[in-house]
Design a protein around this motif. Structure first.
Motif, PDB file in Angstrom:
ATOM      1  N   ASP A   1      -0.669 -10.590 -19.153  1.00  0.00           N
ATOM      2  CA  ASP A   1      -1.620  -9.501 -19.387  1.00  0.00           C
ATOM      3  C   ASP A   1      -2.967  -9.819 -18.744  1.00  0.00           C
ATOM      4  N   THR A   2      -3.416 -11.048 -18.886  1.00  0.00           N
ATOM      5  CA  THR A   2      -4.684 -11.460 -18.288  1.00  0.00           C
ATOM      6  C   THR A   2      -4.593 -11.432 -16.772  1.00  0.00           C
ATOM      7  N   ILE A   3      -3.483 -11.920 -16.222  1.00  0.00           N
ATOM      8  CA  ILE A   3      -3.300 -11.896 -14.766  1.00  0.00           C
ATOM      9  C   ILE A   3      -3.323 -10.457 -14.265  1.00  0.00           C
ATOM     10  N   ARG A   4      -2.607  -9.568 -14.935  1.00  0.00           N
ATOM     11  CA  ARG A   4      -2.612  -8.145 -14.541  1.00  0.00           C
ATOM     12  C   ARG A   4      -4.036  -7.601 -14.540  1.00  0.00           C
ATOM     13  N   ASP A   5      -4.768  -7.828 -15.620  1.00  0.00           N
ATOM     14  CA  ASP A   5      -6.134  -7.320 -15.721  1.00  0.00           C
ATOM     15  C   ASP A   5      -7.035  -7.917 -14.645  1.00  0.00           C
ATOM     16  N   ASP A   6      -6.877  -9.210 -14.360  1.00  0.00           N
ATOM     17  CA  ASP A   6      -7.700  -9.869 -13.344  1.00  0.00           C
ATOM     18  C   ASP A   6      -7.392  -9.351 -11.941  1.00  0.00           C
ATOM     19  N   VAL A   7      -6.120  -9.054 -11.657  1.00  0.00           N
ATOM     20  CA  VAL A   7      -5.744  -8.485 -10.355  1.00  0.00           C
ATOM     21  C   VAL A   7      -6.371  -7.101 -10.199  1.00  0.00           C
ATOM     22  N   ILE A   8      -6.251  -6.290 -11.240  1.00  0.00           N
ATOM     23  CA  ILE A   8      -6.840  -4.940 -11.193  1.00  0.00           C
ATOM     24  C   ILE A   8      -8.350  -5.030 -10.999  1.00  0.00           C
ATOM     25  N   LEU A   9      -9.001  -5.906 -11.747  1.00  0.00           N
ATOM     26  CA  LEU A   9     -10.446  -6.070 -11.644  1.00  0.00           C
ATOM     27  C   LEU A   9     -10.856  -6.524 -10.240  1.00  0.00           C
ATOM     28  N   ALA A  10     -10.156  -7.504  -9.692  1.00  0.00           N
ATOM     29  CA  ALA A  10     -10.495  -8.024  -8.363  1.00  0.00           C
ATOM     30  C   ALA A  10     -10.339  -6.945  -7.289  1.00  0.00           C
ATOM     31  N   LEU A  11      -9.251  -6.195  -7.345  1.00  0.00           N
ATOM     32  CA  LEU A  11      -9.018  -5.170  -6.327  1.00  0.00           C
ATOM     33  C   LEU A  11      -9.960  -3.978  -6.479  1.00  0.00           C
ATOM     34  N   THR A  12     -10.220  -3.550  -7.702  1.00  0.00           N
ATOM     35  CA  THR A  12     -11.149  -2.424  -7.883  1.00  0.00           C
ATOM     36  C   THR A  12     -12.575  -2.832  -7.511  1.00  0.00           C
ATOM     37  N   ALA A  13     -12.949  -4.073  -7.794  1.00  0.00           N
ATOM     38  CA  ALA A  13     -14.278  -4.564  -7.406  1.00  0.00           C
ATOM     39  C   ALA A  13     -14.432  -4.591  -5.886  1.00  0.00           C
ATOM     40  N   ALA A  14     -13.319  -4.748  -5.177  1.00  0.00           N
ATOM     41  CA  ALA A  14     -13.342  -4.773  -3.712  1.00  0.00           C
ATOM     42  C   ALA A  14     -13.262  -3.366  -3.110  1.00  0.00           C
ATOM     43  N   GLY A  15     -13.184  -2.335  -3.969  1.00  0.00           N
ATOM     44  CA  GLY A  15     -13.206  -0.967  -3.460  1.00  0.00           C
ATOM     45  C   GLY A  15     -11.883  -0.233  -3.499  1.00  0.00           C
ATOM     46  N   TYR A  16     -10.833  -0.866  -3.954  1.00  0.00           N
ATOM     47  CA  TYR A  16      -9.541  -0.191  -4.092  1.00  0.00           C
ATOM     48  C   TYR A  16      -9.566   0.571  -5.420  1.00  0.00           C
ATOM     49  N   GLU A  17      -9.506   1.883  -5.348  1.00  0.00           N
ATOM     50  CA  GLU A  17      -9.677   2.697  -6.551  1.00  0.00           C
ATOM     51  C   GLU A  17      -8.432   2.750  -7.426  1.00  0.00           C
ATOM     52  N   ASN A  18      -7.257   2.786  -6.809  1.00  0.00           N
ATOM     53  CA  ASN A  18      -6.008   2.916  -7.560  1.00  0.00           C
ATOM     54  C   ASN A  18      -5.178   1.652  -7.387  1.00  0.00           C
TER      55      ASN A  18
ATOM     56  N   LEU B   1       0.857  -1.173   0.000  1.00  0.00           N
ATOM     57  CA  LEU B   1       0.000   0.000   0.000  1.00  0.00           C
ATOM     58  C   LEU B   1       0.893   1.222   0.000  1.00  0.00           C
ATOM     59  N   ARG B   2       0.707   2.076  -0.994  1.00  0.00           N
ATOM     60  CA  ARG B   2       1.469   3.322  -1.104  1.00  0.00           C
ATOM     61  C   ARG B   2       0.466   4.457  -1.221  1.00  0.00           C
ATOM     62  N   GLY B   3       0.181   5.087  -0.095  1.00  0.00           N
ATOM     63  CA  GLY B   3      -0.844   6.122  -0.090  1.00  0.00           C
ATOM     64  C   GLY B   3      -2.183   5.490  -0.415  1.00  0.00           C
ATOM     65  N   ASP B   4      -2.850   5.991  -1.464  1.00  0.00           N
ATOM     66  CA  ASP B   4      -4.147   5.434  -1.850  1.00  0.00           C
ATOM     67  C   ASP B   4      -4.034   4.432  -3.000  1.00  0.00           C
ATOM     68  N   THR B   5      -2.826   3.942  -3.242  1.00  0.00           N
ATOM     69  CA  THR B   5      -2.588   3.001  -4.338  1.00  0.00           C
ATOM     70  C   THR B   5      -2.142   1.642  -3.807  1.00  0.00           C
ATOM     71  N   VAL B   6      -2.725   0.597  -4.367  1.00  0.00           N
ATOM     72  CA  VAL B   6      -2.267  -0.765  -4.089  1.00  0.00           C
ATOM     73  C   VAL B   6      -1.301  -1.125  -5.214  1.00  0.00           C
ATOM     74  N   VAL B   7      -0.095  -1.493  -4.849  1.00  0.00           N
ATOM     75  CA  VAL B   7       0.927  -1.879  -5.821  1.00  0.00           C
ATOM     76  C   VAL B   7       1.143  -3.391  -5.682  1.00  0.00           C
ATOM     77  N   VAL B   8       0.977  -4.090  -6.789  1.00  0.00           N
ATOM     78  CA  VAL B   8       1.097  -5.546  -6.799  1.00  0.00           C
ATOM     79  C   VAL B   8       2.231  -5.932  -7.738  1.00  0.00           C
ATOM     80  N   ASP B   9       3.143  -6.755  -7.242  1.00  0.00           N
ATOM     81  CA  ASP B   9       4.244  -7.267  -8.067  1.00  0.00           C
ATOM     82  C   ASP B   9       3.945  -8.711  -8.448  1.00  0.00           C
ATOM     83  N   ILE B  10       4.070  -9.000  -9.752  1.00  0.00           N
ATOM     84  CA  ILE B  10       3.907 -10.360 -10.254  1.00  0.00           C
ATOM     85  C   ILE B  10       5.125 -10.711 -11.105  1.00  0.00           C
ATOM     86  N   THR B  11       5.483 -11.987 -11.086  1.00  0.00           N
ATOM     87  CA  THR B  11       6.631 -12.481 -11.858  1.00  0.00           C
ATOM     88  C   THR B  11       6.147 -13.574 -12.798  1.00  0.00           C
ATOM     89  N   PRO B  12       6.447 -13.460 -14.093  1.00  0.00           N
ATOM     90  CA  PRO B  12       5.994 -14.494 -15.037  1.00  0.00           C
ATOM     91  C   PRO B  12       6.737 -15.810 -14.820  1.00  0.00           C
TER      92      PRO B  12
END
Length: 168
Positions: free
Chosen positions: A62-79, A42-53
């Motif tokens: 690309d799909t994993i990145r999109d799915d992580v963003i979708l899951a976190l934004t659906a849970a209320g994390y805006e950034n 957590l960096r301020g109001d941003t969730v930063v996620v590191d993934i390694t292929p």
């Protein structure tokens, strides 16, 4: 971002959400099971996620990145920022034991042993156990299976083909 929570609770919640994302190529595994999820910060109001292929150029990232963003934004994390981290390179050593069990139950032989360490002996797989019948009487049909991370094997006992997650 979710408001009104203590940062450690929010961090743990963000990790759980990211960790629950399924691998698009082997949907019985989460990215945590696979060891692809490396960090959630957590960096301020941003969730930063590191993934390694699992390997350089993996098309699932690309799909994993999109799915992580979708899951976190659906849970209320805006950034949400998802970073692709290439070093250190992914290894099957990062797979969880639960993930290896899930692979076997799904019909994919999990990696056996640990990745070779450059300063030590290199372990060789004598045989790969069939995830369907358990036989060690198997043979490699192709070094590459349904994805580059896996090899295609055939069981000589039950005659079934199966993928084997390569140790690397």
């Amino acid at each position: 971002m979710v408001t009104g929570t203590v940062q450690t609770e929010s961090h743990a919640a963000a990790w759980r959400i990211a960790a629950s994302v399924a691998d698009p190529e082997v949907p019985v595994l989460t990215i945590e099971d696979l060891g692809v999820l490396r960090a959630v910060m957590l960096r301020g109001d941003t969730v930063v996620v590191d993934i390694t292929p699992t390997y350089s150029g993996c098309p699932a990232m690309d799909t994993i990145r999109d799915d992580v963003i979708l899951a976190l934004t659906a849970a209320g994390y805006e950034n949400v920022e998802v970073r692709l981290v290439l070093s250190p390179a992914w290894t099957t050593d990062w797979m969880s034991e639960a993930g290896k069990r899930k692979l076997s139950q799904y019909g994919i032989a999990p990696p056996s042993g640990r990745a070779a360490i450059s300063s030590g002996p290199i372990r060789l797989a004598i045989s790969v156990r069939c995830p369907r019948c358990g036989s060690l009487d198997t043979r490699e049909v192709s070094r590459f299976g349904s994805t580059s991370c896996k090899a295609l094997f055939e069981c000589r006992a039950c005659l079934e083909p199966f993928d084997h997650f390569k140790v690397h």
